[in-house]
Design a protein around this motif. Structure first.
Motif: not given
Lengths: 320, 502
Positions: A30-31, A35-37, A275, A277-280
């Motif tokens: 998801p996301g 959304t990450a930014m 990073d 992955i977290l920031q897609r």
């Protein structure tokens, strides 16, 4: 030779499988980059603003089109552009990989330098107190997570001695050999500890097996010294499982050591992929994972080839 | 064996030589754990990006550490009599990093870019009252407003409204080539690793006492503290209150703490039963012990708060509805709503965002259990949390929501009928809606304070959310690094006043 070629032929197929898997997996989470930014501020966007960002991040096309476009780029050596770094993915990988490679090599050297002698020694002293001691240390080393070793090392150095290896930037060996080693030695120890413990245990077990083999007994009965029997007859055969273990472990390490890189603030591949992955950052995740998979397969292939060198009885597919 | 000893000695030598590398007197070594996610000042909402961009770009006006408006690109400003025109005089000394003057054309182009929906500018909603931008001369800008808009000045004091060169907008290089008018230029940067900011000699705001800032991104918070201890960092930004409390115990280090505008809140979703019942929401408000949660989860590092967190509007929260824990009243309210035996629901929180989120969730869980409300905690990865939060897809949620200096700017998104995030708040009534409209157009300070005091007490009584407390923003420095003033916004702009000992 035909085995080697067959293995090489499988390469592209596995890579294709990995590429499809990564491509889908990162999109199923998801996301997205928006959304990450933007986080919860994303809720403040007007529909037109959202639309514009969707186009900007290339999220407006369907998956098949995105995948084929990316795959086409791969054949031209173009892994895409990272949206968070604003740089070509390949360039980011090539900047970060030397650190990861060095860290993996240093951890392996540490592991083998400590683990092999300790394992061989313990095997020759089987069930005596010194063997027990090595086994206890190996058990502790293997069960202690590397982040504990890392945090302990940082704590002791900074509180006890007021010093700390350079964090946040990579000091290349060519520019400053001492600075480079000073920076890398602690992370390498943190990673190498469990690795060394594993090598100790495997090499001890393998040596014990082999020392009870008939040919070793024969060699001994012929009057060869203990040292000669161990180094010349037993060790080369005991190296096979150690090589297998080291190959797999080294392959993992080439994928970056996320936690240790995080703690020591080393800009290696592990942190890039975390990073990303977290920031897609889809392009970056895909590119780095593909690169890691390639390395892993390459290392495994080299390990298989090394078997044959270590043990002449191992021949792949070639009939005499 | 000797060769091993030699290697060890060589390594040890290398360790010490590399470790005591002098922190040159002219470089300020700064460390933080989260790096900017992008460099376009108009589209980056994250605090991690904003604190870097604030050193590179400037808005028309900015807020100082006391949240008072100060000149930035503009040297003065005034509203027209009817409040529909806002005129700025630009500082004639303001120049961009490429040496060109900041003109009214740049201001116009910047706002046109922000208001253009295709830009995806994150603070656009704060400026939609702008109907026209006039530039009578190179140093004057007049914003035409569709009506009186008291909060717009505070809204403009954000790097999200930075003035960028019109030429860079035309060339499409915003976010890739950094040309601002701020106190530093970006000399080099490796995202998520390090950056170097050189003091901009022609900065119109004054002289900076050192040559450059070297930023290192150290993702682990304990590593930040270690870097300070070892002298590798002169100044660090700390998020985790647990790590912050260790700083004063270390000789040679100083901690700065400032209460934040952002607030911890237990969001109740009134669109889901039984939270739709006023008595149930009030029961939850009475059942929590805010100070207890603050003490346990944040080591007491913060302050219990009502909805208004801006210093100018903040009041003693004890006068608000049920700010003293009252379990009997909570049980009575539950019984009144027909839930004498309690009920069960889920409580959503984000993993690691903030680091204290799961502790806060667990404490709420145990406190509500005492009055019969069984909560199941759902910890979610940040992106998943955001998706569900924006969709209003939760029973209850622990949130750390961003605050603003002006209460209207802070809450119109939630507590007005057409607020962008009304679907997240899921509660609105006529009182809230009309108090917000009054607050928007009222320009008299005392009258505004009264309007928002009413707004706050009504909001606490209706309890759509249970406001908990504000935390602190922390920075730490080595002794001798003087002059930094912490701001409730968490801004690091105060670094321009820092001096480094020789």
């Amino acid at each position: 030779m035909s085995y080697f070629l067959r293995r090489l032929a499988v390469f592209p197929l596995v890579m294709l499988g990995v590429s499809i898997f990564v491509f889908i997996a990162i999109r199923l989470v998801p996301g997205d980059a928006i959304t990450a930014m933007l986080g919860t501020e994303g809720g403040m966007l007007t529909p037109a603003q959202r639309e514009a960002l969707t186009v900007y991040f290339g999220l407006d096309q369907n998956w098949a089109v995105q995948y084929l476009r990316w795959l086409g780029g791969l054949f031209r050596g173009d892994l895409g552009i990272s949206v968070t770094y604003g740089q070509p993915v390949l360039q980011i990988i090539l900047e970060r990989f030397p650190l990861t490679l060095q860290l993996a090599l240093m951890s392996m050297v540490i592991a083998l330098l400590i683990g092999l002698p300790a394992g061989v020694y313990a095997a020759t002293q089987a069930d005596r107190p010194s063997d027990l001691l090595v086994r206890v240390f190996a058990m502790i080393g293997q069960s202690m997570p590397n982040f504990v070793v890392a945090l302990l090392a940082i704590y002791i150095l900074s509180v006890g001695f007021g010093v700390l290896p350079t964090m946040g930037r990579y000091v290349p060996f060519r520019e400053d050999p001492f600075g480079n080693l000073a920076q890398m030695i602690l992370p390498a120890i943190a990673l190498g500890t469990a690795f060394a413990a594993a090598v100790t245990r495997i090499s001890r077990a393998a040596m014990l097996d082999i020392l009870s083999e008939d040919y070793v007994r024969t060699a001994r009965s012929q009057g060869f010294s203990q040292r000669y029997v161990i180094w010349r007859h037993a060790l080369p055969n005991a190296l096979i499982p150690v090589l297998t273990l080291s190959g797999v472990e080294f392959g993992y390490l080439l994928g970056g050591a996320v936690i240790v890189e995080q703690i020591f603030a080393l800009p290696g591949l592990g942190r890039v992929v975390l990073d990303a992955i977290l920031q897609r950052d889809y392009a970056l995740v895909q590119g780095v994972v593909l690169f890691i998979a390639f390395n892993f397969m390459l290392v495994n292939l080299l390990v298989d080839l090394a078997y044959a060198a270590l043990d002449p009885r191992i021949r792949y597919g070639d009939r005499p | 064996m000797t060769s091993i000893k030699k290697t060890a000695a060589a390594l040890a030598l290398g360790l010490t030589t590399a470790l005591v590398a002098p922190a040159g007197a002219q470089t300020l070594n700064v460390a933080w754990s989260q790096d900017a996610t992008g460099l376009d000042p108009h589209t980056q909402p994250g605090f991690a990006s904003i604190r870097l961009l604030e050193l590179l770009y400037e808005p028309l006006v900015r807020l100082d550490a006391n949240l008072e408006l100060q000149p930035a690109v503009a040297e003065s400003w005034s509203f027209s009599e009817d409040g529909t025109q806002l005129t700025f005089r630009l500082d004639p000394d303001a120049v961009f990093h490429d040496g060109t003057s900041v003109t009214s054309e740049d201001v116009r182009a910047s706002f046109e870019r922000i208001l253009d929906e295709a830009t995806g500018a994150v603070a656009r909603a704060n400026y939609t009252s702008i109907t026209g931008i006039e530039t009578p001369d190179a140093q004057t800008v007049v914003l035409q407003l569709d009506g009186p808009d008291a909060p717009i000045l505070n809204g403009l004091a954000s790097v999200n409204a930075a003035i960028v060169p019109a030429s860079a907008i035309a060339a499409g290089t915003i976010g890739t080539e950094i040309v601002g008018s701020g106190p530093f230029t970006l000399a080099e940067r490796t995202p998520n690793a390090n950056a170097r900011l050189a003091a901009f000699e022609d900065w119109h705001g004054g002289e900076i006492a050192y040559d450059e800032i070297a930023v290192n991104v150290l993702p682990d918070e304990t590593a930040l503290l270690a870097a300070l201890r070892a002298g590798q960092a002169d100044f660090a930004l700390i998020n985790d209150p647990l790590v912050a409390t260790l700083v004063p115990q270390t000789a040679g280090l100083e901690l700065n703490a400032a209460p934040t505008l952002s607030y911890y809140v237990l969001q109740l979703n009134a669109a889901r039963e039984p939270m739709g019942e006023l008595a149930v929401r009030q029961a939850i408000a009475c059942a929590v012990d805010r100070q207890d949660i603050l003490d346990a989860a944040l080591l007491g590092e913060g302050e219990v708060t009502g909805p208004l967190t801006s210093p100018a509007y903040r009041s003693d929260p004890q006068g608000l509805f049920c700010y003293e824990q009252d379990q009997d009243r909570a049980r009575a309210l539950l019984a009144e709503a027909g839930y004498a035996d309690g009920f069960s629901a889920t409580l959503m929180a984000a993993t690691g965002e903030p680091p204290t989120a799961s502790a806060v969730a667990q404490l709420i869980q145990s406190q509500l259990a005492e009055v019969g409300i069984e909560l199941e905690i759902e910890m979610q990865e940040m992106n998943v949390y955001i998706d569900r939060w924006l969709a209003g897809d939760f029973d209850m949620a622990v949130a750390l929501n961003g605050g603003r200096v002006d209460p209207y700017t802070m809450y119109n998104r939630y507590w007005t009928r057409d607020g962008n995030l009304q679907g997240v708040a899921n509660y609105i009534d006529d009182t809230l809606d009309s108090l917000m409209s009054e607050g928007r157009i009222e320009t008299d300070e005392a009258a505004r304070r009264e309007i928002f005091a009413n707004f706050e007490s009504h909001l606490a009584e209706m309890a759509p959310w249970v406001w908990l407390f504000t935390g602190n923003t922390y920075t730490a420095q080595r002794e001798g690094i003087d002059g930094f003033e912490p701001s409730p916004t968490g801004s690091l702009f105060g670094l321009v006043d820092v001096t480094i000992p020789d």
